[in-house]
Write a protein that holds these residues in place. Sequence first.
Motif, PDB file in Angstrom:
ATOM      1  N   THR A   1     -19.190  13.530  35.540  1.00 36.00           N
ATOM      2  CA  THR A   1     -19.757  14.272  34.407  1.00 36.00           C
ATOM      3  C   THR A   1     -19.947  15.743  34.770  1.00 36.00           C
ATOM      4  O   THR A   1     -21.069  16.261  34.742  1.00 36.00           O
ATOM      5  N   PRO A   2     -18.865  16.437  35.094  1.00 38.84           N
ATOM      6  CA  PRO A   2     -19.002  17.854  35.450  1.00 38.84           C
ATOM      7  C   PRO A   2     -19.376  18.697  34.234  1.00 38.84           C
ATOM      8  O   PRO A   2     -18.982  18.390  33.106  1.00 38.84           O
ATOM      9  N   THR A   3     -20.139  19.737  34.484  1.00 42.09           N
ATOM     10  CA  THR A   3     -20.517  20.673  33.421  1.00 42.09           C
ATOM     11  C   THR A   3     -19.703  21.947  33.568  1.00 42.09           C
ATOM     12  O   THR A   3     -19.632  22.537  34.648  1.00 42.09           O
ATOM     13  N   MET A   4     -19.091  22.366  32.473  1.00 34.27           N
ATOM     14  CA  MET A   4     -18.290  23.588  32.452  1.00 34.27           C
ATOM     15  C   MET A   4     -18.743  24.451  31.287  1.00 34.27           C
ATOM     16  O   MET A   4     -19.111  23.945  30.215  1.00 34.27           O
ATOM     17  N   ASN A   5     -18.703  25.755  31.487  1.00 33.57           N
ATOM     18  CA  ASN A   5     -18.999  26.690  30.414  1.00 33.57           C
ATOM     19  C   ASN A   5     -17.691  27.017  29.701  1.00 33.57           C
ATOM     20  O   ASN A   5     -16.799  27.638  30.289  1.00 33.57           O
TER      21      ASN A   5
ATOM     22  N   ASN B   1     -21.991  25.488  27.186  1.00 31.66           N
ATOM     23  CA  ASN B   1     -21.813  24.436  28.180  1.00 31.66           C
ATOM     24  C   ASN B   1     -21.332  23.132  27.550  1.00 31.66           C
ATOM     25  O   ASN B   1     -21.827  22.709  26.499  1.00 31.66           O
ATOM     26  N   LEU B   2     -20.350  22.495  28.233  1.00 33.57           N
ATOM     27  CA  LEU B   2     -19.871  21.174  27.863  1.00 33.57           C
ATOM     28  C   LEU B   2     -19.915  20.297  29.103  1.00 33.57           C
ATOM     29  O   LEU B   2     -19.610  20.754  30.203  1.00 33.57           O
ATOM     30  N   THR B   3     -20.274  19.032  28.918  1.00 31.58           N
ATOM     31  CA  THR B   3     -20.315  18.078  30.021  1.00 31.58           C
ATOM     32  C   THR B   3     -19.262  17.014  29.799  1.00 31.58           C
ATOM     33  O   THR B   3     -19.179  16.422  28.713  1.00 31.58           O
ATOM     34  N   GLY B   4     -18.452  16.769  30.827  1.00 31.20           N
ATOM     35  CA  GLY B   4     -17.393  15.789  30.737  1.00 31.20           C
ATOM     36  C   GLY B   4     -17.916  14.363  30.776  1.00 31.20           C
ATOM     37  O   GLY B   4     -19.069  14.105  31.130  1.00 31.20           O
ATOM     38  N   SER B   5     -17.052  13.435  30.417  1.00 28.40           N
ATOM     39  CA  SER B   5     -17.362  12.015  30.464  1.00 28.40           C
ATOM     40  C   SER B   5     -16.183  11.283  31.082  1.00 28.40           C
ATOM     41  O   SER B   5     -15.049  11.442  30.634  1.00 28.40           O
ATOM     42  N   SER B   6     -16.447  10.499  32.150  1.00 27.52           N
ATOM     43  CA  SER B   6     -15.380   9.798  32.878  1.00 27.52           C
ATOM     44  C   SER B   6     -14.273  10.770  33.281  1.00 27.52           C
ATOM     45  O   SER B   6     -13.083  10.458  33.192  1.00 27.52           O
ATOM     46  N   SER B   7     -14.674  11.940  33.714  1.00 24.65           N
ATOM     47  CA  SER B   7     -13.709  12.981  34.067  1.00 24.65           C
ATOM     48  C   SER B   7     -12.929  12.625  35.322  1.00 24.65           C
ATOM     49  O   SER B   7     -13.408  11.890  36.197  1.00 24.65           O
ATOM     50  N   THR B   8     -11.720  13.160  35.404  1.00 23.02           N
ATOM     51  CA  THR B   8     -10.892  13.073  36.606  1.00 23.02           C
ATOM     52  C   THR B   8     -10.362  14.459  36.914  1.00 23.02           C
ATOM     53  O   THR B   8     -10.318  15.338  36.042  1.00 23.02           O
TER      54      THR B   8
ATOM     55  N   MET C   1     -12.397  20.709  22.354  1.00 26.67           N
ATOM     56  CA  MET C   1     -12.129  22.069  22.844  1.00 26.67           C
ATOM     57  C   MET C   1     -10.947  22.692  22.101  1.00 26.67           C
ATOM     58  O   MET C   1     -10.153  21.998  21.461  1.00 26.67           O
ATOM     59  N   THR C   2     -10.831  24.005  22.204  1.00 23.16           N
ATOM     60  CA  THR C   2      -9.751  24.754  21.571  1.00 23.16           C
ATOM     61  C   THR C   2      -8.883  25.390  22.643  1.00 23.16           C
ATOM     62  O   THR C   2      -9.405  26.036  23.560  1.00 23.16           O
ATOM     63  N   ALA C   3      -7.579  25.193  22.536  1.00 22.82           N
ATOM     64  CA  ALA C   3      -6.644  25.692  23.547  1.00 22.82           C
ATOM     65  C   ALA C   3      -6.836  27.178  23.793  1.00 22.82           C
ATOM     66  O   ALA C   3      -7.096  27.969  22.875  1.00 22.82           O
ATOM     67  N   ASN C   4      -6.767  27.542  25.087  1.00 22.31           N
ATOM     68  CA  ASN C   4      -6.802  28.913  25.583  1.00 22.31           C
ATOM     69  C   ASN C   4      -8.187  29.549  25.576  1.00 22.31           C
ATOM     70  O   ASN C   4      -8.325  30.720  25.952  1.00 22.31           O
ATOM     71  N   HIS C   5      -9.228  28.798  25.190  1.00 21.66           N
ATOM     72  CA  HIS C   5     -10.575  29.333  25.354  1.00 21.66           C
ATOM     73  C   HIS C   5     -10.899  29.470  26.848  1.00 21.66           C
ATOM     74  O   HIS C   5     -10.435  28.676  27.667  1.00 21.66           O
ATOM     75  N   PRO C   6     -11.708  30.459  27.204  1.00 20.23           N
ATOM     76  CA  PRO C   6     -12.034  30.663  28.619  1.00 20.23           C
ATOM     77  C   PRO C   6     -12.996  29.596  29.137  1.00 20.23           C
ATOM     78  O   PRO C   6     -13.830  29.055  28.400  1.00 20.23           O
ATOM     79  N   VAL C   7     -12.880  29.318  30.435  1.00 15.07           N
ATOM     80  CA  VAL C   7     -13.714  28.317  31.100  1.00 15.07           C
ATOM     81  C   VAL C   7     -14.292  28.925  32.376  1.00 15.07           C
ATOM     82  O   VAL C   7     -13.591  29.637  33.108  1.00 15.07           O
ATOM     83  N   ILE C   8     -15.563  28.643  32.627  1.00 11.15           N
ATOM     84  CA  ILE C   8     -16.201  29.025  33.883  1.00 11.15           C
ATOM     85  C   ILE C   8     -16.926  27.790  34.431  1.00 11.15           C
ATOM     86  O   ILE C   8     -17.670  27.128  33.707  1.00 11.15           O
ATOM     87  N   GLY C   9     -16.698  27.490  35.701  1.00 12.06           N
ATOM     88  CA  GLY C   9     -17.356  26.346  36.322  1.00 12.06           C
ATOM     89  C   GLY C   9     -18.855  26.527  36.397  1.00 12.06           C
ATOM     90  O   GLY C   9     -19.342  27.628  36.687  1.00 12.06           O
ATOM     91  N   TRP C  10     -19.601  25.432  36.155  1.00 13.44           N
ATOM     92  CA  TRP C  10     -21.057  25.502  36.089  1.00 13.44           C
ATOM     93  C   TRP C  10     -21.731  24.765  37.244  1.00 13.44           C
ATOM     94  O   TRP C  10     -22.909  24.946  37.500  1.00 13.44           O
TER      95      TRP C  10
END
Length: 339
Positions: A281-285, A290-297, A318-327
Amino acid sequence: WYIDASGNVIFLSDTRNLIINPLDGVMATWGRGNSITSATIPANNDGNYTADRWVLLSDGNNIVQVSQQTASPPAGSSGFLRLLVSTTNKKFGLLQIVDNLACINQLSKYVSFSILVKTTAAAIGNIRIGVLEWTGTANSPTKDVVSAWNAAGSDPTLVTNWAYKNTPANIALTTSWQLIKVENVKLGASFTNLGVFIWSDDTTTTANDILDMSQVWLNPGPTSIPFLSRQPEIERAMCKQSFQRIGNGVWGRVRDANNMDLYPTWFPMRATPTLVLNTTTPTMNVNFGNLTGSSSTAAFNRASDVAGSIFLTGFTGMTANHPVIGWDNAFDLSAEIGV
């Protein structure tokens, strides 16, 4: 060169410690966290790396918990490693494997080992120490060196291509820090890696028995010289060559509604690392929210010893090409020695 207190001539080339992370209290040498239990990633399983560069070996899983301690360290250190018994009446220990490049110039020479150890009252009766040689493929040794633990009073049987170079013997422990030495160990002419193995030979342990270790030292030469701490930033850098936990601040972009690509860089490692996602369940901005994954790989798209591209799954909307920053530090990079 100089002459030590016993009148031995010590050459400066023999004052280097072949051990990385000598368990003397440098916080950054616990990249996986300073407490390893059955509930952590990694868990306290036989054959898992715990403190940086140290493999836990035990007669089963969840035999001991591994942690860093800072209360009442030995003189000259700010901390130490503690093994706390979870499952009774089992042997256990720690192993460090020395990189081929650090030890290959010791063929047919001598090494000497020392360590500070202690226990709690009437707890761990004896430990043993083995200086080991690997004669298989360089930097690809079997890290679970034990084939059979055997009874108390008998050394563990080692797997193929590992061998003892000294004769381990029982060392009685006390409740005070004591310096243990294994000196004048003659090495063979064809090894590819060295190892040091410290284990409890006591099979009458009880829950919460303790074995503490610090100031681990392996130097070239027939005698063990006094422990010398490295600068913390040097020790940290040496550990990062083998393990790093990253993710916070890593940038990337959304690939599609459910997946993203991340583009981390890292401190140069010993080899191209393997990747483990340490949470499902990683959290990414994502696009400043912030969004939290579920059963992520997670898997590498590509990687080198200094950078890579990570494919991360388990998100929605999510929408393609939006920016992501690790949280959070969700990604474990390992180039530790051993398979």
